[in-house]
Design an enzyme around this catalytic site. Sequence first.
Site, PDB file in Angstrom:
ATOM      1  N   TYR A 198       0.750  -1.289   0.096  1.00 24.85           N
ATOM      2  CA  TYR A 198       0.107  -0.061   0.063  1.00 24.85           C
ATOM      3  C   TYR A 198       0.710   1.508  -0.059  1.00 24.85           C
ATOM      4  CZ  TYR A 198       1.241   0.681   4.756  1.00 24.85           C
ATOM      5  OH  TYR A 198       1.846   0.786   6.303  1.00 24.85           O
ATOM      6  N   CYS A 199       0.291   2.336  -0.442  1.00 28.55           N
ATOM      7  CA  CYS A 199       0.976   3.504  -0.333  1.00 28.55           C
ATOM      8  C   CYS A 199      -0.235   4.834  -0.073  1.00 28.55           C
ATOM      9  CB  CYS A 199       1.792   4.030  -1.705  1.00 28.55           C
ATOM     10  SG  CYS A 199       0.899   3.972  -3.205  1.00 28.55           S
ATOM     11  N   THR A 200       0.253   6.099  -0.280  1.00 30.55           N
ATOM     12  CA  THR A 200      -0.650   7.050   0.037  1.00 30.55           C
ATOM     13  C   THR A 200      -2.124   7.145  -0.728  1.00 30.55           C
ATOM     14  OG1 THR A 200       1.312   8.285   0.395  1.00 30.55           O
ATOM     15  CG2 THR A 200      -0.867   9.547   0.638  1.00 30.55           C
TER      16      THR A 200
END
Length: 354
Positions: A198-200
């Site tokens: 996941y990321c922002t």
Amino acid sequence: MQLYNTLSAKERAELIEKAGKDRLTLSFYQYAKITNPQEFRDQLFITWNSLDVLGRIYVAQEGINGQLSLPADRFNEFKTHLDTIDFLKGIRLNIAIEQDNMSFLKLKVKVRNKIVADGLNDDAFDVTNKGVHVDAEKFNELIEDDNTVLVDMRNHYESEIGHFKNAVTPDVDTFRESLDIIEDDLKDHKEDKNLVMYCTGGIRCEKASAYFKHKGFKNVFQLEGGIIEYTRQVKDKDLENKFMGQNFVFDERRAERISDDVIAQCHQCGDAFDVHTNCANDACHLLFIQCDKCKEEMNNCCSTTCKEIHALPYEEQKALRKGQGNSNDIFKKGRADHLPYKKDLRNIFESFKK
Ligand SMILES: [Zn+2]
Ligand SMILES: [Zn+2]
């Protein structure tokens, strides 16, 4: 015809204040073939400037990546405009969780080689062969699976103030660095483990998932829309929130609070605290975590040296800086030997290996 931002941040802030209207902060990205990025960029600027859009938008031959704000009452016009562009029709917009009318104070639309500085040679692998996109519900399920390794694809200063429970958070300054570390640490599990990332807002995982598949990982998943969209879905569908702390964002807000957990420490005294600041010394600007008590004591500076310089008359400060140039060092994010409580996240994979 005006093609570039002309107002200063201060002038803009005054205008926003005066208008007294609520603004909406949002972000989106799309990988697409843009044959003439400059022309596309100019058209965007003209239209969005007329809609009072502010923000930071990157346009490249590989697509578009935008973080912006606009008056809430012009949202429909904005959406209508997006729908006139083939590859942006019906695109998911990540609406910020915490709104702030001052999140952006300029409209900057820039042509770049890439929409994310990922340091990758895209010709070396198939960037369209992406991982499986999962929504919040499926993500929650997946990360409870013993067979899952959950990896945070962001940099150290982002994951330090907030991340998913049980996530591996590489202690890296760049996206590119994390790819090698993750691959190396998981090299014996390319086929048997679920690699969930996941990321922002999801954009970094688009590339990372394709990269890891290319490297032989068999079960690659990515959180669609990243932390921002996850949080929206969790609220919407009343799901369990598994994200702790703050979501670091790249605008004036710096972060949005997702849960009440404070997982970071003031880098100077070690007290629980999770709000970043920039050192007030113009020659430093180090991004670091500083509690209110230390902020007052240190006059918003990262060291006693910076505090002394910051206290000098402006002209003297300028004279000191003369000829020094801006080294990249001064924008280092939280990496400074004089900050005793900056967390070292380097051994993060150790617990997983045991
Ligand atoms: Zn402190
Ligand atoms: Zn400093």
